[in-house]
Design a protein around this motif. Sequence first.
Motif, short mmCIF file in Angstrom:
data_model
loop_
_atom_site.label_atom_id
_atom_site.label_comp_id
_atom_site.label_asym_id
_atom_site.label_seq_id
_atom_site.Cartn_x
_atom_site.Cartn_y
_atom_site.Cartn_z
N LEU A 12 0.84 -1.10 0.08
CA LEU A 12 0.09 0.22 0.04
C LEU A 12 0.78 1.16 -0.16
CD1 LEU A 12 -2.50 1.49 0.34
CD2 LEU A 12 -2.39 1.25 2.90
N PRO A 13 0.85 2.05 -1.18
CA PRO A 13 1.60 3.32 -1.13
C PRO A 13 0.86 4.36 -0.20
CG PRO A 13 1.20 2.25 -3.42
CD PRO A 13 0.46 1.45 -2.54
N LEU A 14 1.54 4.86 0.63
CA LEU A 14 0.90 5.48 1.59
C LEU A 14 1.80 6.72 2.26
CD1 LEU A 14 -1.82 6.19 3.54
CD2 LEU A 14 -0.37 4.79 5.16
N ASP A 15 1.06 7.90 2.01
CA ASP A 15 1.80 9.30 2.50
C ASP A 15 1.48 9.52 3.98
OD1 ASP A 15 2.47 11.87 3.08
OD2 ASP A 15 1.97 12.93 1.13
N LEU A 16 2.51 9.34 4.76
CA LEU A 16 2.09 9.63 6.05
C LEU A 16 1.54 10.75 6.57
CD1 LEU A 16 5.66 8.28 7.90
CD2 LEU A 16 3.20 6.83 7.35
N ALA A 17 1.42 11.95 5.67
CA ALA A 17 0.47 13.09 5.86
C ALA A 17 -0.92 12.82 5.72
CB ALA A 17 1.06 14.10 5.00
#
Length: 341
Positions: A12-17
């Motif tokens: 899962l590509p995920l931006d921590l923002a």
Amino acid sequence: MPQQLQPQVQFLPLDLADQEGLKNAIAFGAAEAKGHAARTPIASHNLVIHCAGPFLYRDATVLNTCIEQGVNYLDVSDNRAFTRKALAFREQATAAGVTAIVNSGIFPGISNSMVRHDVEQLDVAERIHLSYVVAGSGGAGVTVMRTTFLGLQEPFEAWINNQWQTVKPYSLRETIQFPAPYGKAGVYWFDMPEALTLVDSFPVNTVITKFGSVPDFYNHLTWIAAHIFPSSWLKNPAGIEFLSHVSHIMTDVSDRVSGIGVAIRSEVSGYKDGKSARASSTLVHQNTAVAAGVGTGSIAELMLTGQLNKPGVWPVEQALCTPLFEQIIQSRGLEINTVEA
């Protein structure tokens, strides 16, 4: 390749923002997080391992989300400021019944437990001296270089003679005797989370943390970066990336000669049976990145099997008892040599 992994592994590509996506990934898993599923959170995970450094640029959002979702947490953080942010969530984690451990890996991580072992050999511990050397890239790509240059940005506080004193990074070189194949190697003051957490963990009057590279000419280049380069170069993310990638190109060549291993030496001095005494531990591994994985993986195994359950937020040396540390390290094939004198 993904098709070679177990079927339960999801990507899962995920931006921590993306806080909603992060919450759903922790609470439900990758499949549900992709759609940002709106339903009552029921944790489907046992443990989150936070590896998204450099931690200098991170806040405690991942930890806080784990606490809110009731999921245990482990990270590989290596930054003092981040460690402070994480430890500030101790009461919330305790109330939620969440065990959260920071600073796992090789150093910090295994090094913390080596110090705890040595402290326990003495009746009174007064002084802790931790030294590390890494050969070339350490097998971690540009990570070692990036971490090193980030650590040169600012002077830091060290606990010396029962008071906090300001120390300049990569200063006051010492020559330390490490086990073979490293032998005598130069190390310098370097800011590590242990410089903070060990003071809280043990009633000592001095904590020294020093780092060096092999081959030695990298130490001299790093010293130049710390003491001669304009400070703006080291405070500019683009400058850090440039220096890190240039260094990585150099280690691509030198790694063939130096290897990519690591050595740690812990020495604790104080008193035993009313006499001056010291206890020392050393560890050598041929691959720094693998050794870091062993440190983190060992703690993850203990947490997942229920052998390490301590609600709150803790550095490794406060969470992991020495017998359990020795048991799990031996099971992973690492050998720690100890000396008392």
